[in-house]
Design a protein around this motif. Structure first.
Motif, short mmCIF file in Angstrom:
data_model
loop_
_atom_site.label_atom_id
_atom_site.label_comp_id
_atom_site.label_asym_id
_atom_site.label_seq_id
_atom_site.Cartn_x
_atom_site.Cartn_y
_atom_site.Cartn_z
N ASP A 267 0.65 -1.18 -0.10
CA ASP A 267 0.01 0.00 -0.09
C ASP A 267 0.98 1.35 -0.21
OD1 ASP A 267 -1.19 2.08 2.01
OD2 ASP A 267 -2.71 0.97 0.85
N GLU A 268 0.38 2.18 -0.91
CA GLU A 268 1.34 3.41 -0.99
C GLU A 268 1.36 4.23 0.56
OE1 GLU A 268 4.02 5.85 -2.47
OE2 GLU A 268 3.05 4.09 -3.39
N ALA A 269 0.52 4.14 1.36
CA ALA A 269 0.63 4.84 2.53
C ALA A 269 1.80 4.09 3.66
CB ALA A 269 -0.71 4.78 3.27
N ILE A 270 1.61 2.65 3.20
CA ILE A 270 2.78 1.82 4.10
C ILE A 270 4.16 2.45 3.65
CG2 ILE A 270 3.76 -0.17 4.56
CD1 ILE A 270 0.74 -1.31 4.52
N ARG A 271 3.90 2.42 1.96
CA ARG A 271 5.27 2.78 1.69
C ARG A 271 6.07 4.22 2.15
NH1 ARG A 271 8.26 1.81 -2.95
NH2 ARG A 271 6.68 0.75 -4.13
N GLU A 272 5.28 5.19 2.01
CA GLU A 272 5.45 6.48 2.59
C GLU A 272 5.78 6.46 4.17
OE1 GLU A 272 2.90 9.67 1.49
OE2 GLU A 272 2.27 8.37 -0.22
N ALA A 273 4.97 5.67 4.80
CA ALA A 273 5.38 5.75 6.34
C ALA A 273 6.73 4.98 6.61
CB ALA A 273 3.91 5.01 7.04
N ALA A 274 6.96 3.98 5.93
CA ALA A 274 8.17 3.15 6.19
C ALA A 274 9.45 4.09 5.65
CB ALA A 274 8.46 1.97 5.38
N THR A 275 9.19 4.78 4.59
CA THR A 275 10.37 5.73 4.18
C THR A 275 10.50 6.87 5.28
OG1 THR A 275 9.89 5.09 1.90
CG2 THR A 275 11.14 7.18 2.19
N ALA A 276 9.43 7.60 5.54
CA ALA A 276 9.59 8.78 6.54
C ALA A 276 10.02 8.01 7.78
CB ALA A 276 8.25 9.36 6.80
N ALA A 277 9.63 6.98 8.58
CA ALA A 277 10.09 6.44 9.72
C ALA A 277 12.02 6.21 9.66
CB ALA A 277 9.49 5.26 9.80
N MET A 278 12.13 5.78 8.45
CA MET A 278 13.55 5.39 8.18
C MET A 278 14.50 6.65 8.23
SD MET A 278 15.63 3.32 5.19
CE MET A 278 14.79 4.18 3.74
N GLN A 279 13.71 7.66 7.58
CA GLN A 279 14.37 9.06 7.56
C GLN A 279 14.59 9.61 9.00
OE1 GLN A 279 12.58 11.91 4.91
NE2 GLN A 279 13.52 13.61 5.84
N LEU A 280 13.73 9.52 9.87
CA LEU A 280 13.15 10.35 11.05
C LEU A 280 14.43 9.41 12.00
CD1 LEU A 280 9.73 10.97 11.47
CD2 LEU A 280 11.53 12.65 11.29
N ASN A 281 14.47 8.07 11.83
CA ASN A 281 15.15 7.22 12.60
C ASN A 281 16.88 7.75 12.40
OD1 ASN A 281 13.55 5.77 14.22
ND2 ASN A 281 13.09 4.32 12.81
N ARG A 282 17.05 7.61 11.07
CA ARG A 282 18.40 8.38 10.77
C ARG A 282 18.72 9.50 11.36
NH1 ARG A 282 18.54 6.29 4.30
NH2 ARG A 282 19.16 3.99 4.69
N GLN A 283 17.92 10.57 11.34
CA GLN A 283 18.12 11.73 12.07
C GLN A 283 18.12 11.75 13.48
OE1 GLN A 283 14.86 14.32 10.71
NE2 GLN A 283 15.52 14.63 8.71
N ASN A 284 17.41 10.91 14.16
CA ASN A 284 17.35 11.23 15.55
C ASN A 284 18.25 10.03 16.32
OD1 ASN A 284 15.32 13.34 15.93
ND2 ASN A 284 14.12 11.89 14.77
N LEU A 285 18.62 9.01 15.72
CA LEU A 285 19.14 7.91 16.37
C LEU A 285 20.82 7.85 16.24
CD1 LEU A 285 16.57 5.24 15.84
CD2 LEU A 285 16.64 6.82 17.55
#
Length: 159
Positions: A141-159
């Protein structure tokens, strides 16, 4: 165009000086009325959202700001969906865990796991989705793809 995004934010709230009821009340008052809060041991909370927004990243950043408004001493530990095992991948694609294991051994053999926990390989969901989509066999699902990509981006920034 807005979509609904499902995601979770995990925080360390051990330095917030609030009990569980106070944490829940603070989150609600800060606008997290669309959230399910689960309290874990060792001062951690996992907050699951189903939020409407124009992008997954906007939804996640807005939710993070609301949590930090309510609990300024909280520390973001993880954004989900990012790190996933075979069971999580099976849920995304509505297939069996055994089918995921077969895909890992064949179609995903070039996607390196982020880490392993015991015998379980942990992947970044966005990488798995991209790999399977590029082969034209499975589509998330496109919403899942977007959420996974955004989560990866935020984890890279914050962790």
């Amino acid at each position: 165009m807005t979509k609904y995004y499902e995601f979770s934010l995990r925080f360390d709230v051990s330095n917030c000086g609030k009990n569980q009821d106070q944490i829940d009340d603070s989150l609600f008052e800060a606008g997290c009325d669309d959230a399910l809060v689960r309290h874990g041991r060792h001062g951690e909370i996992n907050i699951t959202f189903e939020r409407q927004s124009s992008t997954a990243l906007d939804a996640m950043q807005d939710a993070q700001k609301q949590v930090l408004l309510a609990l300024p001493q909280a520390k973001l530990l993880e954004v989900k969906p990012d790190f996933v095992g075979p069971t999580d991948i099976a849920r995304v694609y509505s297939i069996t865990r055994q089918r995921v294991q077969a895909l890992v051994n064949t179609k995903l053999s070039h996607v390196h796991p982020f880490t392993s926990v015991g015998n379980t390989q942990i992947f970044r969901l966005a990488n798995v989705i991209d790999a399977l989509d590029s082969q034209g066999r499975h589509h998330a699902d496109e919403a899942i793809r977007e959420a996974a990509t955004a989560a990866m981006q935020l984890n890279r920034q914050n962790l």
